[in-house]
Design a protein around this motif. Structure first.
Motif, PDB file in Angstrom:
ATOM      1  N   ARG A 196       0.835  -1.205   0.000  1.00  0.00           N
ATOM      2  CA  ARG A 196       0.000   0.000   0.000  1.00  0.00           C
ATOM      3  C   ARG A 196       0.870   1.257   0.000  1.00  0.00           C
ATOM      4  O   ARG A 196       0.559   2.241  -0.658  1.00  0.00           O
ATOM      5  CB  ARG A 196      -0.940  -0.005   1.214  1.00  0.00           C
ATOM      6  CG  ARG A 196      -2.143  -0.906   1.032  1.00  0.00           C
ATOM      7  CD  ARG A 196      -3.177  -0.671   2.121  1.00  0.00           C
ATOM      8  NE  ARG A 196      -2.693  -0.975   3.458  1.00  0.00           N
ATOM      9  CZ  ARG A 196      -2.732  -2.187   4.020  1.00  0.00           C
ATOM     10  NH1 ARG A 196      -3.229  -3.207   3.375  1.00  0.00           N
ATOM     11  NH2 ARG A 196      -2.257  -2.364   5.230  1.00  0.00           N
ATOM     12  N   GLY A 197       1.977   1.245   0.743  1.00  0.00           N
ATOM     13  CA  GLY A 197       2.891   2.386   0.795  1.00  0.00           C
ATOM     14  C   GLY A 197       3.538   2.646  -0.561  1.00  0.00           C
ATOM     15  O   GLY A 197       3.645   3.781  -1.005  1.00  0.00           O
ATOM     16  N   ARG A 198       3.961   1.558  -1.239  1.00  0.00           N
ATOM     17  CA  ARG A 198       4.540   1.712  -2.573  1.00  0.00           C
ATOM     18  C   ARG A 198       3.505   2.221  -3.566  1.00  0.00           C
ATOM     19  O   ARG A 198       3.783   3.069  -4.393  1.00  0.00           O
ATOM     20  CB  ARG A 198       5.105   0.381  -3.065  1.00  0.00           C
ATOM     21  CG  ARG A 198       6.578   0.251  -2.757  1.00  0.00           C
ATOM     22  CD  ARG A 198       7.179  -0.946  -3.459  1.00  0.00           C
ATOM     23  NE  ARG A 198       7.508  -1.879  -2.384  1.00  0.00           N
ATOM     24  CZ  ARG A 198       7.243  -3.155  -2.364  1.00  0.00           C
ATOM     25  NH1 ARG A 198       6.649  -3.731  -3.362  1.00  0.00           N
ATOM     26  NH2 ARG A 198       7.583  -3.894  -1.346  1.00  0.00           N
ATOM     27  N   LYS A 199       2.310   1.702  -3.455  1.00  0.00           N
ATOM     28  CA  LYS A 199       1.237   2.110  -4.358  1.00  0.00           C
ATOM     29  C   LYS A 199       0.919   3.598  -4.170  1.00  0.00           C
ATOM     30  O   LYS A 199       0.787   4.337  -5.139  1.00  0.00           O
ATOM     31  CB  LYS A 199      -0.009   1.264  -4.114  1.00  0.00           C
ATOM     32  CG  LYS A 199      -1.087   1.470  -5.130  1.00  0.00           C
ATOM     33  CD  LYS A 199      -2.230   0.500  -4.910  1.00  0.00           C
ATOM     34  CE  LYS A 199      -3.287   0.692  -5.973  1.00  0.00           C
ATOM     35  NZ  LYS A 199      -4.392  -0.237  -5.811  1.00  0.00           N
ATOM     36  N   ALA A 200       0.850   4.063  -2.922  1.00  0.00           N
ATOM     37  CA  ALA A 200       0.578   5.478  -2.649  1.00  0.00           C
ATOM     38  C   ALA A 200       1.737   6.340  -3.154  1.00  0.00           C
ATOM     39  O   ALA A 200       1.522   7.406  -3.732  1.00  0.00           O
ATOM     40  CB  ALA A 200       0.360   5.705  -1.150  1.00  0.00           C
ATOM     41  N   GLY A 201       2.960   5.886  -2.964  1.00  0.00           N
ATOM     42  CA  GLY A 201       4.132   6.618  -3.447  1.00  0.00           C
ATOM     43  C   GLY A 201       4.127   6.723  -4.962  1.00  0.00           C
ATOM     44  O   GLY A 201       4.444   7.768  -5.528  1.00  0.00           O
ATOM     45  N   ASN A 202       3.764   5.632  -5.640  1.00  0.00           N
ATOM     46  CA  ASN A 202       3.689   5.648  -7.097  1.00  0.00           C
ATOM     47  C   ASN A 202       2.613   6.620  -7.583  1.00  0.00           C
ATOM     48  O   ASN A 202       2.788   7.301  -8.597  1.00  0.00           O
ATOM     49  CB  ASN A 202       3.414   4.246  -7.642  1.00  0.00           C
ATOM     50  CG  ASN A 202       4.627   3.338  -7.509  1.00  0.00           C
ATOM     51  OD1 ASN A 202       5.746   3.813  -7.352  1.00  0.00           O
ATOM     52  ND2 ASN A 202       4.389   2.031  -7.550  1.00  0.00           N
TER      53      ASN A 202
ATOM     54  N   VAL B  17       1.576   9.354  -6.007  1.00  0.00           N
ATOM     55  CA  VAL B  17       2.081  10.707  -5.779  1.00  0.00           C
ATOM     56  C   VAL B  17       3.111  11.078  -6.846  1.00  0.00           C
ATOM     57  O   VAL B  17       3.052  12.163  -7.434  1.00  0.00           O
ATOM     58  CB  VAL B  17       2.680  10.846  -4.360  1.00  0.00           C
ATOM     59  CG1 VAL B  17       3.442  12.152  -4.214  1.00  0.00           C
ATOM     60  CG2 VAL B  17       1.590  10.744  -3.313  1.00  0.00           C
ATOM     61  N   LEU B  18       4.045  10.174  -7.130  1.00  0.00           N
ATOM     62  CA  LEU B  18       5.060  10.449  -8.149  1.00  0.00           C
ATOM     63  C   LEU B  18       4.429  10.590  -9.534  1.00  0.00           C
ATOM     64  O   LEU B  18       4.827  11.450 -10.327  1.00  0.00           O
ATOM     65  CB  LEU B  18       6.119   9.347  -8.163  1.00  0.00           C
ATOM     66  CG  LEU B  18       7.093   9.351  -6.985  1.00  0.00           C
ATOM     67  CD1 LEU B  18       8.031   8.146  -7.069  1.00  0.00           C
ATOM     68  CD2 LEU B  18       7.894  10.634  -6.959  1.00  0.00           C
ATOM     69  N   GLY B  19       3.447   9.767  -9.836  1.00  0.00           N
ATOM     70  CA  GLY B  19       2.745   9.867 -11.117  1.00  0.00           C
ATOM     71  C   GLY B  19       2.027  11.201 -11.251  1.00  0.00           C
ATOM     72  O   GLY B  19       2.051  11.835 -12.306  1.00  0.00           O
ATOM     73  N   ALA B  20       1.362  11.630 -10.175  1.00  0.00           N
ATOM     74  CA  ALA B  20       0.657  12.918 -10.203  1.00  0.00           C
ATOM     75  C   ALA B  20       1.651  14.065 -10.365  1.00  0.00           C
ATOM     76  O   ALA B  20       1.415  14.993 -11.149  1.00  0.00           O
ATOM     77  CB  ALA B  20      -0.156  13.092  -8.923  1.00  0.00           C
TER      78      ALA B  20
END
Length: 195
Positions: free
Chosen positions: A14-20, A22-25
């Motif tokens: 979940r942490g990696r998914k949220a980080g991805n 944020v980085l994508g946005a």
């Protein structure tokens, strides 16, 4: 795998998914910003150039004030060769961009002080934020010393003549153009102290 290990693995995913996300946005915002800037340069180049010039001049003005107030130092302008617009272009194209002004033969006229010019993108924009009372150091052409701005004149770039400069006060004048505008700034300087 134990319950704890499964919980940690799920939390990491979940942490990696949220980080991805944020980085994508963030990447999307940067791409959109770049596209908007390119469209602006293409569709409204003068407005973009004016904005750039305003930011650069504001920054330069702040640096000059801090230099003067904190270090008791004034901005320095160097006088280069005497010539015409071709000499002005040569100095600019040679990378001579650190506030070197060409003394312009085309401005010679009774009632007009010796006038030196520099393109705004080759160090001339240093004078855009300056106002009357600003002191600057002049170096070169036997005119070394501390000068003070005592007069300012604005003219159009197109259709202006030396007649527009008659009566400009000072021993020396400096000139540059504004970014993205049909406007030039002339500052009249009087010597206040030898260097």
């Amino acid at each position: 795998m134990g319950e704890r290990a499964e919980h940690r693995a799920g939390t990491k995913k979940r942490g990696r998914k949220a980080g991805n996300i944020v980085l994508g946005a963030l990447g999307g915002v940067l791409v959109l910003g770049g596209v908007a800037l390119l469209l602006g340069v293409w569709l409204i180049p003068d407005t973009v150039e004016q904005g750039y010039g305003a930011l650069k001049s504001g920054y330069r003005g702040t640096v000059d004030k801090v230099q003067e107030q904190v270090f008791d130092e004034y901005p320095t302008v160097e006088l280069g060769v005497t010539g015409d617009e071709a000499d002005l272009d040569i100095a600019c194209n040679a990378g001579d961009t650190y506030h070197t002004f060409t003394i312009m033969k085309s401005y010679e006229r009774d009632g007009v002080p010796t006038t030196a010019a520099a393109h705004n993108n080759c160090g001339g924009d240093v004078l855009l934020p300056w106002n009357e009372g600003q002191k600057i150091n002049i170096e070169g052409d036997g005119m070394d010393g501390l000068y003070e701005i005592i007069d300012i004149r604005y003219t159009p770039k197109i259709w202006a003549t030396t007649e527009d400069l008659i009566g400009l006060q000072g021993d020396l004048a400096l000139q540059t153009c504004f970014y993205g505008e049909d406007r030039m700034k002339f500052i009249g300087l009087v010597k206040v102290e030898d260097s």
